[in-house]
Design an enzyme around this catalytic site. Structure first.
Site, short mmCIF file in Angstrom:
data_model
loop_
_atom_site.label_atom_id
_atom_site.label_comp_id
_atom_site.label_asym_id
_atom_site.label_seq_id
_atom_site.Cartn_x
_atom_site.Cartn_y
_atom_site.Cartn_z
N ILE A 160 43.80 40.79 37.54
CA ILE A 160 42.73 39.81 37.77
C ILE A 160 42.30 39.86 39.24
O ILE A 160 43.10 39.59 40.13
CB ILE A 160 43.21 38.39 37.40
N HIS A 219 43.74 45.99 32.36
CA HIS A 219 42.88 45.91 33.55
C HIS A 219 41.61 45.17 33.16
O HIS A 219 41.36 44.89 32.00
CB HIS A 219 42.54 47.32 34.05
N ASP A 277 47.10 49.24 43.58
CA ASP A 277 46.17 49.21 42.44
C ASP A 277 45.32 50.49 42.46
O ASP A 277 44.78 50.87 43.50
CB ASP A 277 45.28 47.96 42.60
N HIS A 278 45.21 51.14 41.32
CA HIS A 278 44.36 52.34 41.16
C HIS A 278 44.56 53.40 42.26
O HIS A 278 43.60 53.82 42.91
CB HIS A 278 42.88 51.95 41.10
#
Ligand code: G3H
Ligand code: 13P
Ligand code: ZN
Length: 361
Positions: free
Chosen positions: A276, A232, A83-84
């Site tokens: 989430i 997101h 993620d990211h």
């Protein structure tokens, strides 16, 4: 079951018209909650780890826990996603640690705070895609900065997000630029900016079209009908979870998240991955607070963590059912990453972008 790429999973989701929640993981309890919910719902799983999660648990621990989940839940396809990612190095080390998908968030510079130029985004996302696809790993890009259309501010809560204020144009993904970025970088999925932000404090009122720009989803989907869109900041911050948290000593001011029905509308228009984290945190934190406030003599961590797992499991199962993910796991036969790599090399997975015949270099 073999680890599945994000691309294979989202292609399946597009073909069958559903969305997949991507839940953040940091520890065993969150993984157990997600996997138990997935088994109960027959849902394929995206487990995603942020840089913070990797630092917290350590890559070895995360890898072994995910391997344990694969062994314990052999019928459930699992995609392990960074993620990211903020740099080529982060994405590369994720691939080395066994992730089957990475996000290169080129909307921000490597400090995860400074809004990046479009050229920077193109360049770094293209580099990551070339590297990841060579080993069959999928790539999610991001265009536009996540932040509030109410305040013009980015996320503060989890230390990720721009500082200061941005204009509305910077906070909304431009569909034409999305076409260009996808054609030139060949990303498998694209995170878009549409007024959502990370954390609990997304909206000061139930969002309408002025502050949650679902029209951006539709506009991009019209221009890029084959592209997998990613929402997101998509926790709904349910009122009942806020109430439990506050009833047992928490102090969360009234806040509003992304309503599930808006996410469902997004899924009708090409949203395939729904991120989430906050809802899972809130579900667990409320359950932990409840035990702590009702059982002052309790000091066995398991007595705190079991109800926390149960609360998160219920949340995850509800999202699998609401997004149409339920019932899909048993229909998926994982394609090995080596085969995905072969297909990327043959150009078979290149984005289908109308009006753009060839990816520019
Ligand atoms: O990017 C946002 C996710 O909620 C992850 O948060 O960086 O605190 O792990 P984190
Ligand atoms: P929430 O904070 O809304 O759960 O969003 C999580 C997220 O987008 C992770 O990348
Ligand atoms: Zn995010």
């Amino acid at each position: 079951m073999a680890r599945i790429s994000l691309r294979q999973l989202l292609d399946h989701a597009a073909e069958h018209g559903y969305g997949v929640p991507a839940f953040n993981i940091n520890n065993m309890e969150q993984i157990v909650a997600i996997m138990e919910a997935a088994r109960a719902a027959d849902a394929p799983v995206i487990l995603q780890a942020s840089r913070g999660a990797r630092a917290y648990a350590g890559d070895t621990m995360l890898r072994k826990m995910v391997e344990a989940a694969e062994e314990m839940y052999p019928e459930i396809p699992i995609c392990l996603h960074q993620d990211h990612g903020n740099s080529v190095a982060t994405c590369l080390s994720a691939i080395q640690a066994g992730f089957s998908s990475v996000m290169m968030d080129g909307s921000l510079e490597a400090d995860a705070k400074t809004p990046a130029s479009y050229d920077y985004n193109l360049d770094i996302t293209g580099k990551v895609t070339e590297m990841a696809h060579a080993v069959g790993v999928s790539v999610e890009g991001e265009l536009g900065c996540l932040g509030s259309l109410e305040t013009g501010e980015g996320d503060k809560e989890d230390g990720h997000g721009f500082e200061g204020k941005l204009s509305k144009a910077q906070l909304l993904t431009d569909p034409e630029q999305a076409v260009d970025l996808v054609a030139r970088t060949k990303v498998d999925a694209l995170a878009i900016a549409m007024g959502t932000s990370h954390g609990a404090y997304k909206f000061s009122r139930k969002p309408d079209g002025d502050i949650l720009a679902m029209q951006v989803v539709r506009a991009i989907n019209e221009r890029l009908p084959n592209l997998h869109l990613v929402m997101h900041g998509s926790s709904s911050v349910p009122q009942e979870l806020q109430d439990i948290f506050n009833r047992f000593g928490g102090e969360m001011p009234q806040t509003f998240g992304v309503p599930v029905e808006e996410i469902q509308r997004g899924i009708e228009h090409g949203v395939r991955k729904v991120n989430i984290d906050t809802d899972c945190r809130l579900a667990m934190a409320g359950a932990l607070r409840k035990v702590a406030s009702e059982r002052h003599d309790e000091f066995d961590p398991r007595k705190f963590l079991k109800p926390a797992i149960a609360a998160m499991r219920a949340l995850c199962k509800a999202r699998y059912e609401q997004f149409g993910t339920a019932g899909q796991a048993s229909k998926i036969k994982p394609i090995p990453l080596a085969e995905m790599a072969r297909q990327y090399a043959a150009g078979a997975l290149d984005p289908k972008v109308a009006g753009v015949t060839q990816a520019a270099e």
